[in-house]
Enzyme design. Structure first.
Site, PDB file in Angstrom:
ATOM      1  N   ASN A  86       0.842  -1.194   0.000  1.00  0.00           N
ATOM      2  CA  ASN A  86       0.000   0.000   0.000  1.00  0.00           C
ATOM      3  C   ASN A  86       0.877   1.244   0.000  1.00  0.00           C
ATOM      4  OD1 ASN A  86      -2.913  -0.961   0.248  1.00  0.00           O
ATOM      5  ND2 ASN A  86      -1.812  -2.201   1.779  1.00  0.00           N
ATOM      6  N   GLU A  87       1.182   1.668  -1.208  1.00  0.00           N
ATOM      7  CA  GLU A  87       2.081   2.803  -1.392  1.00  0.00           C
ATOM      8  C   GLU A  87       1.383   4.101  -1.019  1.00  0.00           C
ATOM      9  OE1 GLU A  87       4.930   1.994  -1.610  1.00  0.00           O
ATOM     10  OE2 GLU A  87       5.492   0.693  -3.276  1.00  0.00           O
ATOM     11  N   PRO A  88       2.154   5.204  -0.874  1.00  0.00           N
ATOM     12  CA  PRO A  88       1.557   6.490  -0.527  1.00  0.00           C
ATOM     13  C   PRO A  88       0.333   6.777  -1.399  1.00  0.00           C
ATOM     14  CG  PRO A  88       3.925   6.690  -0.543  1.00  0.00           C
ATOM     15  CD  PRO A  88       3.619   5.290  -1.006  1.00  0.00           C
ATOM     16  N   THR A 138      10.305   1.865  -3.673  1.00  0.00           N
ATOM     17  CA  THR A 138      10.114   0.434  -3.463  1.00  0.00           C
ATOM     18  C   THR A 138      10.818  -0.353  -4.571  1.00  0.00           C
ATOM     19  OG1 THR A 138       7.990   0.885  -2.458  1.00  0.00           O
ATOM     20  CG2 THR A 138       8.343  -1.365  -3.240  1.00  0.00           C
TER      21      THR A 138
END
Ligand code: F6R
Length: 631
Positions: free
Chosen positions: A167-169, A186
């Site tokens: 769950n990236e920014p 990442t």
């Protein structure tokens, strides 16, 4: 104290700034054995009741020691996993289960193949699902979790972007299992695993933040100094979708389980006087005063009593007098860390210098875990040491070959093949045959196959050439570069290296032969499974074996930080300034590493930041500074 069954929020005064419960342990081994004991208790409790346990699992370096401990509990203490159902957080999109970097394979190798977990109880998002079937497949994953009764305990790691799962920014609080585009940071962090950033998949399927928060318990593990900053933001900062781990603050039973290094930016560790009383020794005073100076953006000598009192550091004045006196003493402490003579200045009074004057010409060993590490972190210092007449050897601990992309190997093999042709033997010489063989092997293995021995050797040779060139720019002759080729690296792969006694023996032999007066090393604070950490351990253990020998007692260890972080001003025991020309020279040395991405190698910015911080404290204004801690 039980990690899993304790309340979700922090309780004590010391933990005032922490909005999620955090447990600090000495190291990952301690943390993982505590966590594994809790998980084992949960499994056994449910077994006694004839019920299942649903575990949410993570991949990456972080949980590796935890899985090792679960395997040990199974093999040595008879812990059965027959009543366990697992759901993994995520999987790269586009990777088949057998791909060597797929999380599916990772889980089999790291855990599932070694315990009695029934195959049908394993759930991992399907990375091979076609784009038009992704949505259905994600819905189905959510449904399966629900049908299993929801997740009892979810294990998490944290990425440098603050992600949990992938769950990236920007991932919302209520997001569910879905396909996501991976953040640049990442992908860069995974570059070594995939032999270059370009090979890292762009997309992944991940449980959403909402899916994760629906678990009954959450334990997020973080090891090593690289995670310290993001852990602090997630635990003490505001809840934001920029850092998905910060949503753990909204969960009633979430725990951050961190080692000393990963906790180092939490207020209770970093600024302990803000949450309780501390022992004001010289180190603590230096830490507090440099912090005040940075905070008020005022040079140390201009801090006044009010600055101390207003920011919770007034206690220093009660113990040590007026701001004026404290300022001067801290100013001197910082000033005395600065030296253009990292090997000591011969013939001078060295009582206030970081390094002793004698012997005037020192035997210096510089350990570089991967070929580029030392050049990036102390290229300028190496140059000075040589100019100042010390006998310097650069020990390249591992070949670094696993990082070299196929493209570079192909280029060199093709050149060799053409040369054999030019020499008129039609490519039939040993060299020509070898080149054709390597080219064929590269073709056969494809982008993600394992490197053959020939390919590995060629990749290592490419880096050898590059590090020799880089070292030469820093003033080191080719015969002063030692290639150690530590066996654990030659036999392993990233995230799964296993250090053995032979690695320690190899380092011990080197130390014994050279008996250095000064050692430069790194890896003391990194993630425990990181290559740098293992390289450092070989030095630590080898030195332990010599601890009674006279040369060890007279040897100073200087620690440098790796490429991802820099020392705080208060941590610096030796600051070696660099002129603009020296910085350029270092840049030139770094550019010799053509087979490694230049972005990865960009370290001059860090040296300039350190210099700016020193300038801000009121020291002289240097172009850049390389910094070291005393080991
Ligand atoms: C892995 C995962 C990620 C990792 C994180 C940290 O399944 O979901 O969130 O936990 O990227 O990775 P490592 O542990 O390799 O530092």
């Amino acid at each position: 104290m039980s990690i899993l069954n304790s309340p979700g929020k922090q309780q004590t005064q010391k933990e005032l700034y922490e909005k999620t419960r955090s447990v600090i342990v000495k190291d990952s081994t301690t943390g993982c054995s505590q966590l594994a004991a809790e998980v084992a208790a949960l499994i056994r409790e449910r077994q006694a009741q004839g019920e299942n346990v649903v575990l949410g699992l993570a991949t990456g370096s972080t949980p590796v020691p935890f899985y090792k401990e679960l395997i040990r509990l199974h093999q040595e203490e008879g812990l059965s996993f027959k009543n366990v159902i697992t759901f993994n957080l995520d999987e790269y999109h586009g990777l088949a289960p057998d791909h060597r970097e797929s999380y599916n394979r990772f889980m089999r190798e790291q855990l599932f193949d070694h315990i009695d977990l029934p195959k049908e109880n394993i759930n991992i998002p399907d990375g091979t699902v076609s784009l038009d079937a992704v949505y259905e497949s994600c819905l189905d994953y959510e449904k399966r979790i629900e049908e299993a009764g929801g997740i009892d305990l979810q294990i998490l790691g944290i990425g440098r972007t603050g992600h949990i799962g992938f769950n990236e920014p920007g991932s919302s609080r209520d997001s569910r299992t879905r396909m996501i585009t991976l953040d640049r940071i990442t992908r860069r962090d995974a570059a070594a695993d995939f032999l270059g950033e370009a090979n890292v998949p762009r997309h992944a399927i991940t449980m959403g933040v909402g899916t994760i928060l629906a678990a009954k318990r959450l334990v997020l593990m973080a090891w090593g100094g690289n995670k310290a900053e993001i852990v602090q933001q997630a635990v003490e900062g505001k809840v934001t979708d920029r850092i998905s781990a910060s949503f753990l603050q909204e969960h009633s039973n979430a725990t951050f389980l961190v080692d000393d290094a990963a906790s180092s930016q939490l207020t209770r560790v970093h600024l302990p006087w803000l949450v309780g009383s501390v022992k004001w020794d010289g180190k603590m005073i230096k830490r507090a005063v440099t912090w005040l100076s940075h905070r008020f953006e005022k040079p140390v000598l201009r801090l006044v009593d009010g600055d101390y009192n207003e920011s919770g550091a007034g206690e220093i004045l009660t113990a040590s007098g007026r701001a004026y006196d404290v300022n001067i003493s801290v100013f001197d402490m910082v000033k005395h860390t600065i030296t253009g003579w990292p090997g000591g200045k011969p013939g001078t009074d060295d009582s206030h210098r970081p390094e002793r004057a004698e012997p005037a010409s020192k035997r210096v060993l510089i350990f570089s875990p991967e070929p580029s590490d030392a050049i990036m972190s102390l290229g300028g210092t190496i140059h000075r040491l040589i100019e100042q007449g010390h006998q310097v050897k650069l020990v390249v601990q591992t070949s670094g070959g696993l990082r070299v992309p196929d493209l570079a190997a192909r280029k060199f093999a093709a050149i060799l093949q053409e040369m054999a042709g030019l020499l008129g033997d039609g490519g039939s010489s040993a060299g020509g045959e070898y080149a054709s063989q390597v080219l064929k092997q590269l073709e056969d293995k494809g982008a993600f196959g394992d490197d053959t021995l020939d390919i590995k050797r060629l990749k290592a040779l490419i880096l050898r050439g590059e590090v020799r060139d880089a070292a030469q720019v820093c003033g080191l002759a080719a015969d002063t570069v030692v290639f150690q080729d530590l066996p654990f690296y030659e036999k392993g792969r990233y995230r799964q290296f296993q250090m053995q006694q032979e690695d320690v023996d190899s380092t011990a032999a080197l130390l014994q032969e050279y008996q250095p007066n000064q050692i430069y090393a790194t890896g003391h604070l990194a993630d425990p499974s990181a290559l740098q950490t293992l390289c450092y351990r070989t030095i630590e253990q080898a030195l332990e074996g010599f601890k009674d020998e006279a040369w060890v007692k007279d040897c100073r260890l200087w620690l440098y930080r790796g490429k991802e972080s820099e020392l705080n001003s208060y941590e610096i025991d030796m600051a070696v300034p660099m002129s603009p020309e020296q910085l350029d020279l270092k840049g030139e040395a770094i550019r010799k590493f053509q087979s490694i991405s230049q972005e990865e190698l960009d370290s001059s910015g860090r040296n300039q930041t350190t210099a700016k911080r020193y300038d801000q404290l009121g020291m002289a204004e240097y172009e850049a500074i390389e910094s070291f801690e005393r080991g």
